[in-house]
Design an enzyme around this catalytic site. Structure first.
Site, PDB file in Angstrom:
ATOM      1  CG  ASP A 416       8.841   1.045  -3.893  1.00 39.84           C
ATOM      2  OD1 ASP A 416       9.729   1.851  -4.205  1.00 39.84           O
ATOM      3  OD2 ASP A 416       8.304   0.262  -4.699  1.00 39.84           O
ATOM      4  CD  GLU A 445       9.126   5.780  -4.661  1.00 37.63           C
ATOM      5  OE1 GLU A 445       9.862   5.877  -5.654  1.00 37.63           O
ATOM      6  OE2 GLU A 445       8.260   4.894  -4.548  1.00 37.63           O
TER       7      GLU A 445
END
Length: 694
Positions: A416, A445
Site C-alpha cells: 500500500d 500500489e
C-alpha cells in the site's frame, strides 16, 4: 503458418536466433581507445542510469538489442552470448533492423530463474561482405575472376575449421573448387554465390574478423507469476457476512470466505488478493462512506491497522485465527489460487507500536502524533510511519512481519502506497527477502508521478499499478500500451487493475455494461497481469457524489452480495471474465508484456493492437498471433476499416489469412485492410486468433 522450434535447443532458453556455440576470440583494443573496433552501444535489456538490473520472467520473450556499426561498407554481424544461472552458455544471432539507426535485435526466452549474464559481440562478417560484392560484380562482369578467387579462399578458410561438421566442410571444399574451375562460367559461379545452403552454413558459423566484445551485463529472471497473472480482490469479512434480526451485520470469516474460492477459480483467476486482515483500530474509526463517526456495528477501514487485539502480525478476531488463515491459504492453493496479502506500513492510533515505539511516528509541536494526510484530505484513523527516527528498528520489524506471513504460506504482497516511504527502504527489503525467498513477489500500489513509480519498479518491485485506470480514449491507450510494452518493459511490469475499492472512474460510472466489457478485455490482453476488484462482475457503478469511489464503499462497511442470483439472472460479467482468462491461458502471446504493436483504424474510437509470439519462443512450438480490435466508446456502434501490417506476424502484406473471434466463434478471411462493425451494446471487442495464411 505454424513452425516448430528446434529440438536441439538447450533447456535454459527458447530463441529465434540460436546458433552453435563458439569462442568469442576478441582482439585486445588499443590502450588509448574507448570504443571497440566495431562499436557497441545502447544495449538492451537495460535500466536507465545503470544502477539496477533489468528483469524478465521465465518464458518471457525478451528482446536483446544493441546499436552496432563500422566505417565503410563492409557488412558486420552481431551476436549475444548468454550465461544461464546454471552455467549453461548459448549464442544467439541478432538481425539488423535496417531502420537507419544501426540497431540489431533478437528474441530469447530465458527458462531458468535467477541472475543471467549476457554480452554482445560484433564482428566483420567476411562471407556476407564477399557475397554482397560478388553477387553484384560477377553479374555485371566486373572483377569476376578476383571475386571468384576471394570466395574460394573464404571457403577454404571455413573448410579448415575443425568445429564445422564434416559434411559442411566437404560442401564448402566443393564450392571452392567450383569457383576456381575455369570451365565453370560466371553464371554457374553465381549459383554458388547465391546458394541458400552455403549462406545458412555461414549464418550459423560466420567467418569473423575484427571481433569486438561488449561488457558483461546482467538480467534478473524471476518466476512467471512475478509478471503474469489474473488477480481478483475480495474482502474476507464480506464473504459470508450476514444480516442479523436486529439489523446488524455479522462479519464473514476465513471459514465462510472459503466458500467463495471455487467461484473465483472458476472465473480463471490465478491470484486472490486480500486487503489487510489485521485488527482494526477503535480510536477515530471511520464510518460508512469515510464519515468521521462510526456506529457500534461499523467495521472500520482494514487499512487502519492495529488495536488492543494486535498489529501487523495478527489476524482480526472477527475473521478467525492464524490457523484459520493457513487453512484458507491451503484451500485457495487447492483451487489453483495464490493468496496475495496487503502490506500497509501504517498504524491506527491504538496500534501496539504507538505505545511500544512512539519514535516510529512524527510528533507535532503540540505533542500529538501526525495523522496521514493527502491535503486537503486527512486520515484521522491512520498514523504514517516515520522511517528516519529509528531506521534500523523499523527495518527489523517489517522484515519480521514479512517473514511471519511467508511462514503462513504467503508469497505475494500488495504494498500500500509505497511511494510515501523511502525508496532505499524498499530496495533493502525486497533484496533481503528475495535473497531468502526468490519466489516472493511485491506489487507496488503507486498511483504517483512517473519518476517515483518507475523508481520503485527499478529498485525491485516485481509489479506496479499503473496509469491504465485513467487511459480510456484510443489515443491515450495507444500511447500507454506502447509505453508499457517497450519503453519501460525492461524494468516495470504493470498490473492493469480495472478498478479498486478507491477507484471507480467516470468511464465505468457512465459507460454501463459495455464499459465494463471493454476495460476488462483490454486489461486482460494488454499486459501480462491484470486485476479486478469484487463487484466488477456485478457492474457496481454508482459513485459517492463528487468522487471516484463507489458509494457505500466496502472499505468502511460490509458488502452483502448475492453472487449466485446475479449469475443465474444473467446480470453478471462472470462468464465474460471466465472467457477472457481462458483466452489468456490458451494463448501465450496474450500473456507477454513485450511483443505488442499498435495498428491503425480509420475511426477515432477503434483501438487496434497485435500480440505476436514466434514459434521458436512459444511453449507450444507454434506461433501465436492475437489481434485485438476494441470500440472504446461504450455509447455507440462503430464501423470502419482497420489496417493491419501482417508482415509483423509472418504473413506477407496483401496476402489473405483466416481469423477466429475467440469471444464469439465468428470466422473471417482478412487481409491488410478490413471492415469491422463493433456494437458497444453487443460485443464491443474482437479478440482474433490468426489461424493461417494462404
Amino acid at each position: 503458418m505454424a513452425t516448430t522450434t528446434r529440438s536441439s535447443a538447450p533447456a535454459s532458453v527458447r530463441s529465434d536466433g540460436q546458433i552453435p556455440l563458439r569462442p568469442a576470440g576478441a582482439a585486445a583494443p588499443p590502450a588509448d581507445a574507448v570504443a571497440g573496433r566495431i562499436p557497441l552501444s545502447l544495449a538492451r535489456p537495460s535500466v536507465p542510469g545503470g544502477l539496477y538490473r533489468p528483469k524478465a520472467v521465465t518464458g518471457e520473450a525478451v528482446p536483446f538489442g544493441v546499436t552496432a556499426y563500422r566505417e565503410g561498407h563492409d557488412i558486420i554481424g552481431v551476436h549475444v552470448r548468454l550465461f544461464a544461472p546454471s552455467g549453461e552458455e548459448t549464442l544467439h544471432r541478432l538481425t539488423a533492423l535496417h531502420d537507419g539507426f544501426d540497431r540489431w535485435r533478437t528474441l530469447v526466452a530465458p527458462l531458468e530463474q535467477g541472475v543471467w549474464r549476457f554480452r554482445f559481440e560484433s564482428f566483420g562478417d567476411d562471407f556476407a561482405t564477399w557475397e554482397h560484392a560478388a553477387d553484384l560484380k560477377i553479374a555485371a562482369g566486373v572483377d569476376a575472376p578476383l571475386m571468384r578467387e576471394m570466395g574460394a579462399a573464404l571457403f577454404d578458410r571455413a573448410a579448415a575449421e575443425s568445429a564445422r561438421p564434416a559434411a559442411e566442410r566437404r560442401a564448402l571444399a566443393a564450392a571452392s573448387a567450383t569457383l576456381r574451375d575455369t570451365s565453370v562460367d560466371d553464371d554457374a559461379a553465381l549459383l554458388v554465390v547465391r546458394d541458400p545452403t552455403i549462406a545458412r552454413f555461414f549464418a550459423d558459423r560466420p567467418l569473423q574478423s575484427l571481433v569486438t566484445v561488449g561488457p558483461d551485463l546482467e538480467l534478473l529472471v524471476e518466476r512467471e507469476r512475478a509478471g503474469v497473472g489474473a488477480w481478483y480482490e475480495f474482502f474476507p469479512r464480506s464473504e459470508g457476512a450476514r444480516r442479523l434480526k436486529d439489523g446488524t451485520i455479522r462479519s464473514g470469516t476465513f471459514r465462510t470466505a472459503v466458500k467463495r474460492l471455487p467461484a473465483v477459480a472458476a472465473m480463471g483467476f490465478d491470484v486472490l488478493y486480500l486487503p489487510p486482515i489485521h485488527p482494526i483500530g477503535e480510536q477515530n474509526r471511520k464510518g460508512p462512506n469515510n464519515t468521521l463517526t462510526a456506529g457500534p456495528g461499523d467495521p472500520g477501514s482494514p487499512w487502519a491497522i492495529g488495536s488492543a487485539a494486535g498489529g501487523h502480525d495478527t489476524v482480526h478476531p472477527d475473521l478467525g485465527t492464524l490457523a484459520d488463515f493457513r487453512a484458507f491459504v491451503r484451500a485457495a492453493r487447492a483451487e489453483g489460487l495464490e493468496v496475495a496479502l496487503d502490506l500497509a506500513l501504517q498504524a491506527a492510533p491504538d496500534h501496539p507500536w504507538v505505545t511500544s515505539h512512539p519514535e516510529w511516528f512524527t510528533t507535532l509541536p503540540d505533542g500529538s502524533i501526525a495523522f496521514a494526510e493527502n491535503p486537503p484530505k486527512k486520515y484521522q484513523d491512520i498514523y504514517p510511519v516515520n522511517f528516519d527516527n529509528d531506521p534500523d528498528g523499523i527495518r527489523a520489524e517489517v522484515l519480521r512481519i514479512v517473514r511471519h506471513w511467508i511462514a503462513q504460506g504467503v508469497k505475494i504482497f500488495r504494498v500500500d502506497n509505497p511511494h510515501t516511504k523511502p525508496l532505499q527502504f524498499w530496495e533493502w527489503l525486497i533484496r533481503t527477502v528475495n535473497a531468502e525467498e526468490p519466489d516472493v513477489v511485491f506489487l507496488a500500489e503507486a498511483f504517483t508521478r512517473p519518476a517515483p513509480l518507475q523508481g520503485l519498479a527499478m529498485a525491485g518491485f516485481q509489479q506496479s499499478y499503473s496509469y491504465f485506470t485513467w487511459r480510456n480514449t484510443k489515443a491515450e491507450l495507444e500511447e500507454f500500451l506502447g509505453w508499457i510494452s517497450d519503453e519501460t518493459a525492461d524494468f516495470m511490469r504493470p498490473n492493469l487493475f480495472v478498478n479498486t475499492p478507491d477507484i471507480l472512474t467516470e468511464y465505468l460510472q457512465y459507460g454501463g455494461r459495455p464499459a465494463y466489457k471493454i476495460r476488462a478485455a483490454i486489461a486482460a490482453t494488454g499486459a501480462g497481469s491484470y486485476g479486478v476488484y469484487a463487484g466488477y462482475e456485478l457492474f457496481e457503478n454508482v459513485a459517492r457524489p463528487g468522487s471516484e469511489e463507489n458509494i457505500d464503499n466496502e472499505k468502511y462497511e460490509y458488502k452483502l452480495r448475492d453472487w449466485a442470483a446475479a449469475e443465474a439472472s444473467g446480470d453478471s460479467l462472470a462468464t465474460y471474465l471466465r472467457r477472457l482468462n481462458e483466452i489468456r491461458r490458451a494463448h501465450p502471446a496474450v500473456r507477454q508484456l513485450r511483443g505488442l504493436s499498435i495498428h491503425w483504424s480509420d475511426d477515432e474510437a477503434i483501438l487496434v493492437y497485435v500480440k505476436h509470439l514466434p514459434a521458436a519462443l512459444s511453449p507450444t512450438g507454434e506461433s501465436d498471433t492475437i489481434i485485438v480490435v476494441a470500440n472504446v466508446d461504450p455509447h455507440s456502434t462503430r464501423q470502419t476499416t482497420v489496417h493491419i501490417d501482417s508482415s509483423e506476424f509472418g504473413v506477407p502484406r496483401g496476402h489473405d489469412y483466416d481469423v477466429e473471434d475467440l469471444l464469439t466463434g465468428a470466422r473471417w478471411t482478412w487481409n491488410q485492410d478490413n471492415f469491422v462493425r463493433l456494437d458497444a451494446f453487443a460485443e464491443p471487442v474482437h479478440i482474433l486468433h490468426v489461424k493461417g495464411h494462404r
